[in-house]
Scaffold this motif. Structure first.
Motif, PDB file in Angstrom:
ATOM      1  N   ILE A 242     -28.368  37.532 -27.219  1.00  0.00           N
ATOM      2  CA  ILE A 242     -28.601  38.899 -26.750  1.00  0.00           C
ATOM      3  C   ILE A 242     -29.697  39.548 -27.598  1.00  0.00           C
ATOM      4  O   ILE A 242     -30.612  40.196 -27.079  1.00  0.00           O
ATOM      5  CB  ILE A 242     -27.293  39.714 -26.807  1.00  0.00           C
ATOM      6  CG1 ILE A 242     -26.301  39.186 -25.776  1.00  0.00           C
ATOM      7  CG2 ILE A 242     -27.573  41.192 -26.564  1.00  0.00           C
ATOM      8  CD1 ILE A 242     -24.934  39.828 -25.855  1.00  0.00           C
ATOM      9  N   LEU A 244     -32.084  38.075 -29.355  1.00  0.00           N
ATOM     10  CA  LEU A 244     -33.370  37.443 -29.064  1.00  0.00           C
ATOM     11  C   LEU A 244     -33.940  37.961 -27.753  1.00  0.00           C
ATOM     12  O   LEU A 244     -35.077  38.424 -27.681  1.00  0.00           O
ATOM     13  CB  LEU A 244     -33.186  35.932 -28.930  1.00  0.00           C
ATOM     14  CG  LEU A 244     -33.106  35.097 -30.194  1.00  0.00           C
ATOM     15  CD1 LEU A 244     -32.606  33.722 -29.849  1.00  0.00           C
ATOM     16  CD2 LEU A 244     -34.472  35.014 -30.838  1.00  0.00           C
ATOM     17  N   GLY A 245     -33.105  37.886 -26.723  1.00  0.00           N
ATOM     18  CA  GLY A 245     -33.566  38.238 -25.386  1.00  0.00           C
ATOM     19  C   GLY A 245     -33.984  39.692 -25.298  1.00  0.00           C
ATOM     20  O   GLY A 245     -35.004  40.031 -24.691  1.00  0.00           O
ATOM     21  N   SER A 246     -33.198  40.565 -25.941  1.00  0.00           N
ATOM     22  CA  SER A 246     -33.512  41.987 -25.831  1.00  0.00           C
ATOM     23  C   SER A 246     -34.769  42.337 -26.620  1.00  0.00           C
ATOM     24  O   SER A 246     -35.324  43.416 -26.453  1.00  0.00           O
ATOM     25  CB  SER A 246     -32.318  42.823 -26.299  1.00  0.00           C
ATOM     26  OG  SER A 246     -32.057  42.582 -27.655  1.00  0.00           O
ATOM     27  N   GLY A 248     -37.626  40.893 -26.254  1.00  0.00           N
ATOM     28  CA  GLY A 248     -38.730  40.886 -25.301  1.00  0.00           C
ATOM     29  C   GLY A 248     -40.014  40.329 -25.890  1.00  0.00           C
ATOM     30  O   GLY A 248     -39.994  39.577 -26.864  1.00  0.00           O
ATOM     31  N   LEU A 249     -41.109  40.717 -25.281  1.00  0.00           N
ATOM     32  CA  LEU A 249     -42.392  40.155 -25.688  1.00  0.00           C
ATOM     33  C   LEU A 249     -42.879  40.736 -27.017  1.00  0.00           C
ATOM     34  O   LEU A 249     -43.319  40.016 -27.908  1.00  0.00           O
ATOM     35  CB  LEU A 249     -43.422  40.434 -24.587  1.00  0.00           C
ATOM     36  CG  LEU A 249     -44.797  39.798 -24.778  1.00  0.00           C
ATOM     37  CD1 LEU A 249     -44.689  38.278 -24.859  1.00  0.00           C
ATOM     38  CD2 LEU A 249     -45.729  40.199 -23.639  1.00  0.00           C
ATOM     39  N   LEU A 283     -41.348  38.079 -28.867  1.00  0.00           N
ATOM     40  CA  LEU A 283     -41.810  36.694 -28.731  1.00  0.00           C
ATOM     41  C   LEU A 283     -43.055  36.467 -29.586  1.00  0.00           C
ATOM     42  O   LEU A 283     -43.218  35.405 -30.192  1.00  0.00           O
ATOM     43  CB  LEU A 283     -42.122  36.404 -27.258  1.00  0.00           C
ATOM     44  CG  LEU A 283     -42.595  34.987 -26.946  1.00  0.00           C
ATOM     45  CD1 LEU A 283     -41.484  33.986 -27.194  1.00  0.00           C
ATOM     46  CD2 LEU A 283     -43.080  34.886 -25.511  1.00  0.00           C
TER      47      LEU A 283
ATOM     48  N   TYR B  52     -39.608  31.681 -25.004  1.00  0.00           N
ATOM     49  CA  TYR B  52     -40.271  32.350 -23.888  1.00  0.00           C
ATOM     50  C   TYR B  52     -39.263  32.670 -22.792  1.00  0.00           C
ATOM     51  O   TYR B  52     -39.215  33.760 -22.241  1.00  0.00           O
ATOM     52  CB  TYR B  52     -41.381  31.461 -23.335  1.00  0.00           C
ATOM     53  CG  TYR B  52     -42.098  32.077 -22.154  1.00  0.00           C
ATOM     54  CD1 TYR B  52     -43.080  33.040 -22.349  1.00  0.00           C
ATOM     55  CD2 TYR B  52     -41.766  31.700 -20.858  1.00  0.00           C
ATOM     56  CE1 TYR B  52     -43.718  33.625 -21.275  1.00  0.00           C
ATOM     57  CE2 TYR B  52     -42.399  32.283 -19.773  1.00  0.00           C
ATOM     58  CZ  TYR B  52     -43.375  33.245 -19.983  1.00  0.00           C
ATOM     59  OH  TYR B  52     -44.002  33.821 -18.916  1.00  0.00           O
ATOM     60  N   LEU B  54     -35.934  32.981 -23.069  1.00  0.00           N
ATOM     61  CA  LEU B  54     -34.967  33.995 -23.481  1.00  0.00           C
ATOM     62  C   LEU B  54     -35.595  35.375 -23.545  1.00  0.00           C
ATOM     63  O   LEU B  54     -35.009  36.361 -23.112  1.00  0.00           O
ATOM     64  CB  LEU B  54     -34.394  33.645 -24.861  1.00  0.00           C
ATOM     65  CG  LEU B  54     -33.311  32.589 -24.941  1.00  0.00           C
ATOM     66  CD1 LEU B  54     -32.990  32.292 -26.390  1.00  0.00           C
ATOM     67  CD2 LEU B  54     -32.053  33.082 -24.239  1.00  0.00           C
ATOM     68  N   GLN B  55     -36.789  35.429 -24.119  1.00  0.00           N
ATOM     69  CA  GLN B  55     -37.340  36.744 -24.449  1.00  0.00           C
ATOM     70  C   GLN B  55     -38.155  37.355 -23.327  1.00  0.00           C
ATOM     71  O   GLN B  55     -38.266  38.560 -23.246  1.00  0.00           O
ATOM     72  CB  GLN B  55     -38.194  36.648 -25.717  1.00  0.00           C
ATOM     73  CG  GLN B  55     -37.361  36.207 -26.908  1.00  0.00           C
ATOM     74  CD  GLN B  55     -38.033  36.512 -28.214  1.00  0.00           C
ATOM     75  OE1 GLN B  55     -38.797  35.700 -28.719  1.00  0.00           O
ATOM     76  NE2 GLN B  55     -37.771  37.672 -28.757  1.00  0.00           N
ATOM     77  N   VAL B  56     -38.767  36.535 -22.501  1.00  0.00           N
ATOM     78  CA  VAL B  56     -39.598  37.088 -21.445  1.00  0.00           C
ATOM     79  C   VAL B  56     -38.907  36.968 -20.088  1.00  0.00           C
ATOM     80  O   VAL B  56     -38.673  37.959 -19.409  1.00  0.00           O
ATOM     81  CB  VAL B  56     -40.986  36.409 -21.436  1.00  0.00           C
ATOM     82  CG1 VAL B  56     -41.812  36.936 -20.275  1.00  0.00           C
ATOM     83  CG2 VAL B  56     -41.691  36.670 -22.750  1.00  0.00           C
ATOM     84  N   GLU B  58     -35.742  36.116 -19.289  1.00  0.00           N
ATOM     85  CA  GLU B  58     -34.407  36.716 -19.200  1.00  0.00           C
ATOM     86  C   GLU B  58     -34.298  37.957 -20.068  1.00  0.00           C
ATOM     87  O   GLU B  58     -33.197  38.464 -20.303  1.00  0.00           O
ATOM     88  CB  GLU B  58     -33.352  35.687 -19.622  1.00  0.00           C
ATOM     89  CG  GLU B  58     -33.304  34.485 -18.696  1.00  0.00           C
ATOM     90  CD  GLU B  58     -32.281  33.445 -19.147  1.00  0.00           C
ATOM     91  OE1 GLU B  58     -31.550  33.711 -20.110  1.00  0.00           O
ATOM     92  OE2 GLU B  58     -32.252  32.374 -18.534  1.00  0.00           O
ATOM     93  N   GLY B  59     -35.428  38.427 -20.534  1.00  0.00           N
ATOM     94  CA  GLY B  59     -35.435  39.545 -21.489  1.00  0.00           C
ATOM     95  C   GLY B  59     -34.710  40.777 -20.972  1.00  0.00           C
ATOM     96  O   GLY B  59     -33.929  41.399 -21.694  1.00  0.00           O
ATOM     97  N   TYR B  62     -30.911  40.479 -21.108  1.00  0.00           N
ATOM     98  CA  TYR B  62     -30.370  40.577 -22.465  1.00  0.00           C
ATOM     99  C   TYR B  62     -30.537  41.977 -23.035  1.00  0.00           C
ATOM    100  O   TYR B  62     -29.726  42.424 -23.851  1.00  0.00           O
ATOM    101  CB  TYR B  62     -31.019  39.539 -23.379  1.00  0.00           C
ATOM    102  CG  TYR B  62     -30.481  38.155 -23.152  1.00  0.00           C
ATOM    103  CD1 TYR B  62     -29.143  37.883 -23.444  1.00  0.00           C
ATOM    104  CD2 TYR B  62     -31.261  37.138 -22.640  1.00  0.00           C
ATOM    105  CE1 TYR B  62     -28.619  36.620 -23.226  1.00  0.00           C
ATOM    106  CE2 TYR B  62     -30.754  35.871 -22.424  1.00  0.00           C
ATOM    107  CZ  TYR B  62     -29.425  35.612 -22.708  1.00  0.00           C
ATOM    108  OH  TYR B  62     -28.907  34.378 -22.502  1.00  0.00           O
ATOM    109  N   ALA B  63     -31.588  42.672 -22.590  1.00  0.00           N
ATOM    110  CA  ALA B  63     -31.758  44.051 -23.050  1.00  0.00           C
ATOM    111  C   ALA B  63     -30.586  44.910 -22.583  1.00  0.00           C
ATOM    112  O   ALA B  63     -30.058  45.734 -23.326  1.00  0.00           O
ATOM    113  CB  ALA B  63     -33.074  44.619 -22.527  1.00  0.00           C
TER     114      ALA B  63
END
Lengths: 381, 634
Positions: A242, A244-246, A248-249, A283, B52, B54-56, B58-59, B62-63
């Motif tokens: 969570i 990591l994903g949140s 974002g770029l 990222l 990439y 996870l963060q872009v 599926e970002g 997860y946010a």
């Protein structure tokens, strides 16, 4: 016995200063940059307060730097000569930690040496590389082809792996075994022997698993599949993903990571420090960090290719693989790609043991680089 | 540095071999290292692609998850609505509860703080054990209750010593309180921690320390009394500690419920009855429950703080079952109080006319069986009115035989016997009015003999005192009224307090008049069985019916030897019943009294019924019960 005393004395005359200039300063700068990333991440983990983690990290790195540069000055032949001593010392420490070590997270892992906590398993990986490099140094292609010649180094790998398993620390044991295997591979062990070896492990593992008690099996199951224990290890992985994903770029910004600062991230200053970076710097930050760590590994390969002696080559490839495995296992773990725990991100995670042992390894690496052209004596038939 | 020769010149050939070997080895190393390098580079590539993804890719998902993590909605309980009696008096209220809390992380030494606290407010060993258990179970920032219900004096002492009590604070909560204790326990019910089954859709029930109605009106109107939970959105960290409040939504407080029982009348009724006796007093015009008393009772306050094992054993081990509301759950044969149903069924079925007589010789022979009348010498010629007044068994044996069990049952059902009643008391039993089909469902035949026995309210009948009171109120009013307790919710009067709210029973007026007159005669006519129950003149005249029901069957042998009920053990003695309404010409009150093992309906239950009726007139008579809904105030 192995090394010619005469040559050692002659080379010593090369002069400390001359050697000092031989040190690849670009690599040292790279290490400082990685440590600086660690400093920033730990500053965030300490909610902006450097006293919590970051300051200690900087001091440790400084100490490690001095250690590394000091080791770089030592002649590679001296190192090679006493490699077996280092190996035995590592095994002795492993035994010691089993007899009376401190229990952390259900496993005996470290011993206190004065104010420093030492995890012998970390040190052992370096010492194993050293010992194996020294063993294979003078072995010709034919000699490596002789199965009998492979038995002593195989035992040298299995003994520390077994001791680390007994702690129990399956993750580090596997990494240690893989580091050993990498040196075997680079030394020229026949590929079909590798195949047989892996096949044997593949056959033996289920049999060994069958023989385990239920509670031991349960431990391995949770270890291999943390999602089966969502409030334990699985929770960490979920929260890490969570975070990591949140990110974002571009990330949430320095000190803005909610997952880390609201303590959803477990062990954010140690095993999950990479998550902290990825959450706050996105990222872009994560890939930058990863690239820097990759460059460290690449440097190890450069040292290996430039070394004129097999000892240096094997040492560099072993140390590089060790560092690579640290990074890979850690990042793969926090991204939920592999179910392993307890591996820090070298030079970035908070904690003394890994930092010191990694810097110690780089000291040996630099020595191999500085003395890359040293005459190491002939190989045996 | 250059390659230096090893040893002498004679070794030149060997040196060349060595050099060749070295080249070969180096080549192998380079290839192998390249393989290793490619694998490791690939692994880094994998990590990059994983990041990439996870963060872009599926970002966003997860946010959202991170946001949900951060924000936690917390509920808080609104104050529970009160229960008021007929006059607006609080019979279930909320009491402020001052309690001492300890937050472990705010004190350096928990043990020392507890030690100091127990010097100021003594703590028992079991309290200390409970505190330590909760301390271990909760995280260090969760307040643990040290002591409930602090007195002013204790609070003052804690405040004065506050500097020595780090981490201890005083907090105000509420707790349920029943000022009438045992008097209204069976009607009002009680609250307790929700049971597993209660935890339905209402998130309020998950709050720690929440209490829900578990019996009586507290349970029936639980939703209304409970209200709706308020919620507060807070930012929390991983261990659930609140960082700050983001949003707040007030809950809806529970509404007050006013019930029709009059507390003082209830107490007066309780004063008239003894253990084992149950009395139900209804408003004969609309079915409102004015008093519902049974002894023994219990103190509902005990449930609030948790019932001890010893207390529970005491309640459940006695034969007198204090926890059970015998008005709604006690089952009794109605005996002669049932005879009005048989009479009405006979009239309805037109198997006799009111004036038709049956001669009572003291018994009725049917087949090989002889059915006795309670008067061994016989009543002689009996018509319907005199049979009810004298409670002649033979007349009703004969009526039952003529009309049949199913038509009797159907008449009884119309009067609220053996059917579900709409009373707001969960767990009220329906009772049993047997039919031919019911018996056959058990695989047994129904005989005419069975019908004859059931003509005098004996046999399989199992009826609650409440249903007998309903029967009486329906006889008095001629309306299909339902017994009920709720007068007002949140100050709004509820339907059912006017007689017109209830439909007519549809029994011919002449039949009803006949039965009422006969019941008047039971008390006021010559030859009635309950002259003793006559009301003082100023309250008008009461109509009623006695009932005496055997607990054990009396055999022919016993009867021939001369069976004396006074000589048998108490629990073998018959129950005494009495149903009555008053005034007979314009009924206001309807009542049933059941005295367990009270011997004779007229002699034992009659005077109790009379006394209760007098109390009812004194307290509710002049104003006419049910006229006015008391002001509901908060």
């Amino acid at each position: 016995m192995i090394f010619e005393r005469r040559l050692l004395t002659r080379d010593r005359g090369a002069g400390i200063l001359e050697k000092f200039w031989q040190i690849p300063w670009s690599f040292v700068v790279l290490l400082c940059a990685v440590a600086a990333v660690g400093y920033v991440a730990l500053l965030s983990a300490g909610s902006g307060n450097p006293d919590t983690y970051a300051q200690k990290h900087a001091i440790r790195f400084g100490f490690g730097l001095v250690l590394m540069l000091g080791l770089a000055m030592i002649d590679i032949r001296v190192i090679a000569r006493f490699a077996w001593l280092g190996y035995l010392g590592g095994v002795a420490l492993l035994v010691l930690v089993l007899v009376h070590g401190n229990v952390g997270k259900g496993a005996q892992r470290w011993i206190d040496i004065g104010p420093v906590q030492l995890q012998p398993s970390e040190l052992m990986k370096i010492m194993l590389v050293l010992g194996l490099a020294s063993w294979f140094h003078r072995a010709s292609w034919e000699k490596v082809g002789n199965p009998l010649f492979l038995i002593p180094p195989a035992i040298a790998v299995l003994v520390p792996v077994g001791l680390i398993l007994k702690q129990p620390n399956l993750g580090t044991a596997l990494i240690t075994g893989m580091v050993g295997a990498a040196v075997f591979w680079a030394a020229g062990m026949r590929w079909w022997k590798f195949a047989i070896g892996f096949a044997a492990i593949g056959v033996a593992a289920p049999i060994a698993y069958e023989r385990l008690h239920d509670y031991q099996r349960a431990r391995i199951t949770t270890f291999l599949d943390p999602e089966s224990d969502p409030l334990g290890a699985g929770y960490n992985i979920i929260q890490s993903k969570i975070a990591l994903g949140s990110g974002g770029l571009w990330g949430k910004g320095f000190l803005q990571g909610t997952q880390g600062h609201l303590n959803f991230l477990p062990e954010k200053q140690t095993d999950f420090i990479f998550t902290m970076i990825a959450e706050e710097f996105g990222l872009v930050g994560a890939l930058t960090t990863l690239t820097m760590l990759l460059l460290v590994v690449v440097f190890c390969y450069l040292v290996a290719f430039r070394s004129k002696h097999q000892f240096g080559r094997l040492l560099a490839i072993g140390l590089g693989t060790n560092f690579f495995l640290y990074v890979f296992v850690n990042v793969a773990m926090v991204t939920g790609s592999i179910p392993v725990g307890g591996v820090p991100l070298p030079l970035i995670s908070h904690g003394g043991s890994a930092m010191i042992t990694v810097m110690l390894g780089f000291g040996l690496l630099l020595s191999a680089y500085v003395h890359r052209d040293a005459e190491m004596g002939p190989m045996r038939e | 540095m250059t390659w230096r020769p090893w040893g002498g010149a004679g070794l030149l050939g060997r040196e060349r071999t060595v050099r060749k070997e070295e080249e070969r080895r180096r080549g192998i190393f380079t290839r192998r290292a390249a393989v290793l390098g490619v694998i490791q580079l690939g692994a880094f590539g994998f990590l990059g692609s994983r990041l990439y993804r996870l963060q872009v890719e599926e970002g966003a998902r997860y946010a959202t998850l991170a946001e949900e993590n951060r924000v936690s909605a917390r509920l808080f309980a609104p104050p529970r609505g009160r229960i008021l009696d007929r006059t607006g008096k609080v019979v279930a209220g909320n009491r402020l509860n001052w309690r001492a809390l300890l937050v472990a992380e705010q004190t350096a030494d928990v043990r020392a703080t507890l030690e100091t606290f127990s010097k100021i407010v003594p703590l028992g060993d079991h309290e200390k054990a409970r505190i330590e258990r909760e301390m271990r179970r909760n995280r260090r920032f969760v307040p643990v209750v040290l002591r409930d219900f602090l007195s002013w004096e204790e609070m003052a002492r804690i405040e004065v010593n506050a500097p020595d009590l780090p981490g201890i604070s005083i907090d105000m909560g509420t707790t349920r309180m029943y000022p009438e204790t045992e008097n209204l326990a069976h009607v009002v019910g009680y609250v307790a921690a929700p049971a597993e089954a209660d935890a339905g859709d209402d998130p309020l029930l998950q709050l720690p320390g929440i209490r829900v109605g578990r019996a009586g009106v507290e349970r029936f109107h639980d939703r209304i009394l409970r209200g709706r939970a308020g919620a507060v959105e807070v930012e929390v960290n991983a261990v659930g500690r609140v960082i700050r409040e983001l949003d707040r939504r007030e809950g809806i407080p529970g509404q007050d419920v006013q019930i029709s029982v009059e507390t003082e009348l209830q107490k007066a009724v309780l004063a008239k009855i003894e253990e084992g006796t149950t009395a139900v007093l209804l408003d004969a015009r609309n079915g409102e429950v004015l008093a519902m008393a049974t002894k023994p009772s219990f103190d509902p306050n005990i449930f609030n703080s948790g019932v001890s094992a010893a207390q529970w054993r005491q309640w459940t081990s006695t034969r007198s079952t204090p926890l059970i509301n015998k008005a709604t759950n006690g089952l009794y044969a109605p005996g002669s109080t049932f005879k009005m149903m048989v009479a009405l069924a006979a009239l309805d079925a037109k198997v006799c006319r009111p004036g038709d007589t049956v001669v009572c010789p003291g018994h009725l022979d049917f087949g090989n069986n002889r059915f006795h009348c309670h008067k061994r010498s016989g009543h002689g010629a009996m018509n319907m009115r005199s049979a009810i007044m004298a409670s002649c068994d033979v007349y009703f044996y004969e009526m039952a035989r003529r009309v049949g069990i199913d038509r009797i049952a159907s008449m009884a059902n119309r009067f609220g016997l053996g059917v579900d009643l709409d009373i707001e008391l969960p767990g009220t039993r329906r009772g049993l009015v047997p039919t031919r089909a019911w018996r056959q469902a058990q695989g047994k035949p129904w005989s005419i003999g069975d019908t004859i026995v059931h003509g005098i309210g004996q046999g399989f009948y199992q009826l609650t005192p409440l249903s007998l009171a309903v029967m009486t109120a329906r006889l008095a009013s001629g309306r299909a009224l339902q017994p009920h307790l709720t007068r007002a919710i949140g100050g709004r009067p509820q339907r059912g307090s006017r007689p017109e709210d209830w439909p007519n029973l549809g029994i011919p007026d002449a039949d009803m008049r006949l039965i009422r007159e006969a019941m008047w005669g039971v008390i006021n006519g010559g030859g009635g069985t309950a002259g003793i129950a006559r009301l003082p003149a100023q309250y008008g005249q009461m109509a009623g019916k006695t009932g005496t029901t055997q607990v054990r069957r009396v055999t022919r042998e016993q009867r021939e030897r001369g069976y004396n009920v006074n000589a048998v053990p108490r629990e073998w003695r018959p129950h005494a019943l009495f149903v009555a309404f008053a005034p007979h010409d314009n009924p206001l009150f309807a009542l049933s009294v059941v005295v367990e093992h009270g011997m004779a309906g007229g002699a034992t239950a009659g005077p109790i019924a009379r006394d209760i009726m007098v109390e009812a007139f004194q307290r509710l008579g002049p104003q006419r019960p049910g006229q006015r809904v008391a002001e509901v105030t908060r």
